[in-house]
Design an enzyme around this catalytic site. Structure first.
Site, short mmCIF file in Angstrom:
data_model
loop_
_atom_site.label_atom_id
_atom_site.label_comp_id
_atom_site.label_asym_id
_atom_site.label_seq_id
_atom_site.Cartn_x
_atom_site.Cartn_y
_atom_site.Cartn_z
N CYS A 151 -22.78 -1.70 -0.20
CA CYS A 151 -23.61 -1.91 2.18
C CYS A 151 -23.57 -3.40 1.77
O CYS A 151 -24.98 -3.25 2.94
CB CYS A 151 -25.09 -0.88 1.88
N ASP A 178 -28.68 -8.43 -1.50
CA ASP A 178 -30.10 -9.15 -2.67
C ASP A 178 -29.63 -9.31 -4.33
O ASP A 178 -29.85 -9.83 -4.93
CB ASP A 178 -31.08 -7.43 -2.28
N GLU A 202 -29.27 -3.55 -6.41
CA GLU A 202 -29.41 -4.90 -6.08
C GLU A 202 -30.07 -5.21 -7.16
O GLU A 202 -31.00 -6.89 -6.37
CB GLU A 202 -30.44 -4.72 -4.73
N HIS A 260 -33.82 -1.99 27.23
CA HIS A 260 -32.94 -1.26 27.73
C HIS A 260 -31.04 -1.51 28.75
O HIS A 260 -30.70 -1.21 28.36
CB HIS A 260 -32.93 0.51 29.28
#
Ligand code: PEP
Ligand code: MG
Length: 563
Positions: free
Chosen positions: A513, A466, A442, A202
């Site tokens: 991405c 990849d 990929e 946290h």
């Protein structure tokens, strides 16, 4: 620790360079203040006045509740809902009689003082939680430890703020609890460095939400740093103590430039990502954990283009249950709705291994049973995740995509399992929502068969990490191959172009991405391929938006045709 001796004005100055794990980027320059550890003196002596000790216990309990509430309100302002939630949870935990009863018993039946009763009672409960199987409950032991200290602080009259002074400083500490972090006066707190800590704690979430340069697990922290000038360089996971003037000047300029850029970039928030010739490009975020929701919002992403769900598996000692996964996906879906969040199904294997999956060692793990291959050979495992995603889809705008695809057959199998899970949930009376379904491109096989694959899905997301590895046959984990790696290899761009064209021929959208999506040198080239979305790490969103707004794709293409 590395030491660099530097000659300066006839005397030897030594700049200490220490490293750790960065929690957030950014540069902080200021003097170090070391947080003095507060040691509790716990007396084992007993007392006859048991009522008085009970009263002291109750007083401490209500005082800590009040303090936690104040901290909640303070954290809401500085760190938002995500950062503040922990204080609300603490306040509620203290209402639980099961937590307090063991302490009361130690007072009433054994005559111990409130301090010892709290210390011993809370420790036993924390130990119980530490031994639990459920990772969420296991983590509660940290909260119990923190509440114990907060109660003992009240009884001993200790206030952390008294320890600090007024001058801006970088705080060095053994470790920091969330309460300690939020109590620090942010007007003068420049950065944080701790010897212990974990990236998912946290405290780390708070530091990120408060936009503080922070470094954890810096084992070299030393008492002698007190009062010394330091440069905390989050980007390079380092802290420099006693920097020499030349380096200090360079880093000061870098810090100021960064601040200027950040201020300029923040003006882009809320503006459309349009190229000069008017094409809208979606700029989304890649995340791996619900704790990154704040980063997505803060950087004004259009959504999440890649939620690497396997991080939930990697951060756990046992397989996360359907319920645990559902809660994580639901949290992201709800927080970001109506923005789309695309969950990439578990991509474990190769470099991302977990012992509880008992994956057999393979000669070529990157070409082995990883990603979708693992999921399709362990249907029960895969279905637990598909069910969790489908359940969460009722709470926002979720999408799902499958990694490491090489054939139409695999996509059909995935879609059938997804449909089967949806049917089962409907029969059980569980609500599910609509979801776009996509695949990651990929592998060269997927790019080359993009036309056939496009018939099966709603979108493609190109994973350049990849795709580079498999196109160039270069193991992405092997540092010795760096010199053979050309991240701009033309074969990669041919495959990307083919994929985008095939996707558009079949009226589906195509995004990128992989890491290359954030490379500003490539933005223009990517946009020229016609790509519809770029999904990048949250920090790269605003710089990418700036770049997109400076590109005129039509004109560039015209120019190219002329030459
Ligand atoms: C990729 O391969 O480009 C990708 C985004 O997936 P990961 O890096 O998680 O393998
Ligand atoms: Mg990948």
């Amino acid at each position: 620790m590395t030491m660099q001796a530097r000659q300066q004005e006839g005397e030897v100055r030594e700049m200490i360079v220490a490293t750790g794990t960065k929690i957030s980027d950014g540069i902080a320059i200021g003097r170090i203040r070391i947080l003095k550890e507060h040691k509790y003196e716990i007396s084992y002596s007993r007392t006859e006045d048991r009522e008085k000790e009970l009263e002291r216990l109750e007083h401490a309990r209500s005082e800590v509740q009040k303090r936690q509430h104040i901290l909640y309100e303070k954290a809401m302002k500085s760190a938002g809902e995500d950062g503040a939630a922990i204080f609300e949870a603490h306040e509620l935990m203290l209402e639980d009689e099961e937590l307090i009863d063991p302490c009361k018993e130690l007072i009433m039946q054994r005559g111990y003082k409130a301090e010892y009763a709290i210390w011993s009672g809370f420790d036993k409960t924390a130990q119980m939680f530490r031994e639990m199987e459920n990772p969420y409950l296991r983590e509660r032991s940290t909260d119990i430890g923190e509440l114990k200290n907060a109660l003992l602080d009240v009884l001993s009259g200790w206030e952390m703020e008294e320890e600090m002074r007024d001058e801006p400083y970088i705080l060095a500490a053994e470790d920091l609890t969330p309460s300690e972090t939020v109590r620090l006066d942010q007007k003068i707190l420049l950065g944080i460095v701790t010897r212990e800590g974990s990236s998912n704690s946290h405290t780390a979430i708070l530091a990120k939400s408060m936009d503080l340069p922070a470094l954890i697990r810096c084992k070299e922290i030393d008492k002698s740093w007190e009062g010394k000038l330091a440069i905390l360089d989050g980007e390079h996971s380092s802290i420099y103590i006693d920097p020499d003037p030349e380096f200090l000047e360079k880093m000061t300029a870098k810090r100021d430039e960064r601040k200027k850029q950040e201020a300029l970039l923040s003006l882009l928030k809320g503006k459309e990502n349009k190229t000069l010739d008017g094409k809208t490009i979606k700029v989304c975020a890649n995340i791996g954990d619900p704790s990154e929701i704040e980063d997505v919002l803060e950087n004004d992403a259009d959504g999440v283009g890649l939620f690497r769900s396997e991080l939930l598996y990697l951060n756990s000692e046992t397989e996360p249950s359907e319920e645990e996964q559902f809660q994580a996906y639901k949290r992201v879906a709800q927080a970001l709705a109506p923005k789309q969040v695309i969950i990439r199904t578990c991509d474990i294997g190769a470099d991302k291994s977990v012992s509880y999956m008992r994956i057999k060692p393979e000669d070529n793990p990157a070409l082995g049973c990883r990603g979708i291959r693992l999921c399709l050979t362990r249907n029960d495992f895969f279905k637990r995740q598909l069910r969790a995603i489908l359940r969460a889809s009722a709470y926002g705008n979720l999408g799902i995509m499958f990694p490491m695809i090489v054939s139409v057959k695999e996509v059909r199998e995935c879609n059938e399992l997804l449909a089967e899970c949806r049917r089962e949930l409907t029969e059980e009376g569980v609500e599910t929502g609509q979801m776009q379904t996509g695949i990651m491109i990929e592998t060269p096989a997927a790019a080359l068969c993009a036309d056939e694959l496009a018939e099966e899905v709603d979108f493609f997301s190109i994973g350049t990490n990849d795709l580079t590895q498999y196109t160039c046959a270069i193991d992405r984990q092997n540092a010795n191959l760096e010199r053979f790696l050309d991240p701009y290899h033309p074969a990669l761009f041919k495959l990307i172009q083919m994929t985008v064209e095939a996707g558009h021929r079949h009226q589906i959208w195509v995004g990128i991405c992989g890491e290359l999506g954030a490379d500003p040198m490539l933005t223009e080239m990517f946009l020229k391929t016609g790509v519809d979305e770029l999904s990048v790490n949250p920090r790269s969103i605003l710089p990418l938006r700036k770049k997109i707004r400076s590109i005129d794709v039509t004109n560039r293409m015209d120019q190219n045709k002329r030459t």
